[in-house]
Write a protein that holds these residues in place. Structure first.
Motif, PDB file in Angstrom:
ATOM      1  N   TYR A 293       0.801  -1.227   0.000  1.00 53.06           N
ATOM      2  CA  TYR A 293       0.000   0.000   0.000  1.00 53.06           C
ATOM      3  C   TYR A 293       0.837   1.283   0.000  1.00 53.06           C
ATOM      4  O   TYR A 293       0.413   2.288  -0.557  1.00 53.06           O
ATOM      5  CB  TYR A 293      -0.959   0.015   1.197  1.00 53.06           C
ATOM      6  CG  TYR A 293      -1.917  -1.163   1.194  1.00 53.06           C
ATOM      7  CD1 TYR A 293      -2.877  -1.300   0.193  1.00 53.06           C
ATOM      8  CD2 TYR A 293      -1.854  -2.154   2.173  1.00 53.06           C
ATOM      9  CE1 TYR A 293      -3.744  -2.382   0.168  1.00 53.06           C
ATOM     10  CE2 TYR A 293      -2.730  -3.235   2.162  1.00 53.06           C
ATOM     11  CZ  TYR A 293      -3.664  -3.345   1.157  1.00 53.06           C
ATOM     12  OH  TYR A 293      -4.526  -4.423   1.127  1.00 53.06           O
ATOM     13  N   LEU A 303      -8.779   0.450   1.313  1.00 52.54           N
ATOM     14  CA  LEU A 303      -8.515   0.991   2.640  1.00 52.54           C
ATOM     15  C   LEU A 303      -9.652   1.869   3.175  1.00 52.54           C
ATOM     16  O   LEU A 303      -9.651   2.231   4.338  1.00 52.54           O
ATOM     17  CB  LEU A 303      -7.208   1.796   2.624  1.00 52.54           C
ATOM     18  CG  LEU A 303      -5.956   1.026   2.181  1.00 52.54           C
ATOM     19  CD1 LEU A 303      -4.715   1.896   2.308  1.00 52.54           C
ATOM     20  CD2 LEU A 303      -5.762  -0.249   2.985  1.00 52.54           C
ATOM     21  N   ALA A 316      -4.187   4.500   8.203  1.00 54.34           N
ATOM     22  CA  ALA A 316      -5.099   3.360   7.980  1.00 54.34           C
ATOM     23  C   ALA A 316      -4.386   2.042   8.292  1.00 54.34           C
ATOM     24  O   ALA A 316      -4.984   1.111   8.848  1.00 54.34           O
ATOM     25  CB  ALA A 316      -5.587   3.361   6.544  1.00 54.34           C
TER      26      ALA A 316
END
Ligand SMILES: NC(=O)c1ccc[n+]([C@@H]2O[C@H](COP(=O)([O-])OP(=O)(O)OC[C@H]3O[C@@H](n4cnc5c(N)ncnc54)[C@H](O)[C@@H]3O)[C@@H](O)[C@H]2O)c1
Length: 463
Positions: A293, A303, A316
């Motif tokens: 990510y 997410l 996140a």
């Protein structure tokens, strides 16, 4: 699909033993695709309705957006007039895009039903565990419904929806989009044409990429049976449905085996911690969330974050499910499973599900006079036992169609709109009645896996 087969395919292509789209004969979507290839606008003009069908979308996430886009492309056919979505930024963005008045923007699906009927149809694209509540309320409210798979979390939920839809005489379309893909439509047309002789068996597989398995079934929404239907249903009711559809006969018996053996706490790499964000061995881990990510910036839409700034992504991963160690999540999904089925007339089928670096769906159909061997998105070959010759179908859809699942997302919407407009569920290949048996097979397969026992599948007793 082995390299040899595709080398052979290329050879056959060069040898001009190739048939492209010749099996597109019986389906309304196929005709639509052909018109689409000629002139996109003709599609709407030819069947111009008096007014578009109106829809309320429950769950404006990935799938809700995919189906709603049909209304942007064909405003004469579909107009989205309401949305229920708890994530504020999603609700706002969606409402702006579809110009939805504030009074028709709801935080949760239940609020929709505090009003009288406000549209022709509901598009239900909430998470699996909410499908039953949404569908039952929608049917009681007099709506026709487009319902995402899995239909329900268990057979009792599926059957509730089936029985109520029959009582209310409503149209319920199930998003078994693969039925509408040009690849599977061609493949079914070839089987139905009889060139394979007597149908004997099908061997079908679905392998997920590691990224897909990781984000959906280890860290994501489908990781745990409390949150979502079992993986065989959540991911592969499509595949069971395709097998049932191609065979065209009821399934009699099913057995299944499969387990979760890889991503469990006992296998966690030595020195790893609960989260990738503070893990000392993160840099050398192939399951690292930071790698995917933050460094590769891949799959960020999973997410559920408002923007893709580095700080937002990192937060996140530190706080949400997608930053957890892949071996230390609360997942209980299988990582490999096999399902064996016997259909009427002793036709057999097997389905294998798992993850692999070589991913995708492959299908082999065996008949008394020939076989089909193919891979979704690539095409298939039809081999004749008597002559040794093969015909290649490449199942290409027009590039400008821009529709996911090999044209399936578009095909589903095209047929659903027409089925609702004419109030004729038979215009929809994946109506609820046509779709439920594959779910019954899936739940019986799960029962078999847990009980280590062959199960009878008796759909007739529910209709
Ligand atoms: N047919 C297919 O090929 C296919 C592919 C992917 C997913 N699916 C199915 O589609 C459904 C949605 O999947 P997705 O990938 O779009 O997920 P998603 O998370 O992107 O979208 C679901 C949306 O529902 C919203 N939601 C949650 N609670 C809600 C509530 N109480 N009221 C209204 N909305 C609520 C979520 O906030 C989210 O925005 C699932 O059932 C999934 O299994 C089908």
């Amino acid at each position: 699909m082995g390299k040899n087969l595709w080398a052979r395919r290329n050879f056959l292509k060069k040898s001009s033993i190739i048939a492209l789209g010749t099996a597109f004969t019986n389906h309304s979507m196929a005709k639509a695709l052909n018109s689409f290839a000629i002139n996109k606008s003709e599609l709407g003009v030819a069947n111009k309705p008096k007014a578009p069908i109106t829809a309320i979308v429950l769950g404006a996430g990935g799938r809700g957006n995919v189906y709603s886009k049909y209304g942007l492309k064909f405003p004469d056919e579909l107009k989205v007039v309401g949305v229920a979505e708890p994530v504020e930024f999603r609700r706002k963005r969606f409402s702006e895009e579809y110009q939805i008045p504030e009074k028709n923007q709801w935080v949760t699906w239940e609020h929709v039903f505090e009003n009288k009927k406000l549209a022709d149809v509901l598009i239900i694209t909430t998470p699996d565990r909410l499908h039953h509540g949404c569908a039952m309320a929608g049917l009681n409210g007099g709506y026709d419904i487009l319902l995402e798979k899995a239909i329900g979390m268990n057979w009792e939920e599926v059957n509730d929806i089936l029985q109520l839809s029959k009582k209310k005489d409503s149209i319920v379309g199930i998003c078994h989009v693969l039925r509408y893909s040009s690849y599977f439509r061609q493949l079914k047309d070839v089987v139905d044409s009889g060139v394979l002789g007597e149908l004997l068996s099908i061997e079908h597989t679905e392998k997920l990429s590691m990224d897909h398995y990781m984000h959906s079934f280890i860290r994501g929404y489908y990781r745990n049976s409390k949150e979502a239907a079992p993986m065989l249903l959540a991911k592969s009711c499509h595949d069971l449905d395709i097998l049932r559809w191609i065979i065209g006969k009821p399934c009699k018996y099913v057995s299944s085996f499969g387990s979760q053996t890889v991503f469990i706490k006992e296998n966690a790499p030595e020195g790893s911690t609960m989260r990738c964000t503070d893990c000392p061995i993160e840099a050398e881990c192939h399951m690292s969330a930071l790698k995917r990510y933050t460094r590769e910036k891949d799959g960020l839409h999973h997410l559920v974050i408002e923007d893709y700034e580095d700080a937002t992504i990192l937060r996140a991963l530190k706080e949400g499910p997608f930053g957890k160690c892949a071996w230390r999540c609360d997942n209980d999904t299988i990582d490999h499973q096999v399902v064996n089925m016997e259909f009427e007339d002793q036709i057999t089928a097997s389905f294998t599900l798992g993850f692999s670096p070589v991913y995708g769906r492959t299908t082999i159909v065996n008949g008394s006079l020939g076989c089909i061997i193919g891979k979704l998105y690539e095409g298939f070959e039809v081999h004749d036992i008597r002559t040794g010759e093969a015909t290649v179908y490449n199942s290409q859809i027009p590039q400008h169609l821009m529709s996911g699942h090999g044209g399936g997302d578009f095909g589903l919407m095209y047929d659903f709109v027409r089925a609702v407009r004419s109030q004729d569920p038979t215009m929809l290949s994946s109506s609820l009645e046509e779709s439920v048996e594959s779910h019954l097979i899936g739940y019986k397969a799960e029962e078999s896996r847990h009980k280590i026992k062959t199960m009878e599948v008796n759909m007739a007793s529910y209709i």
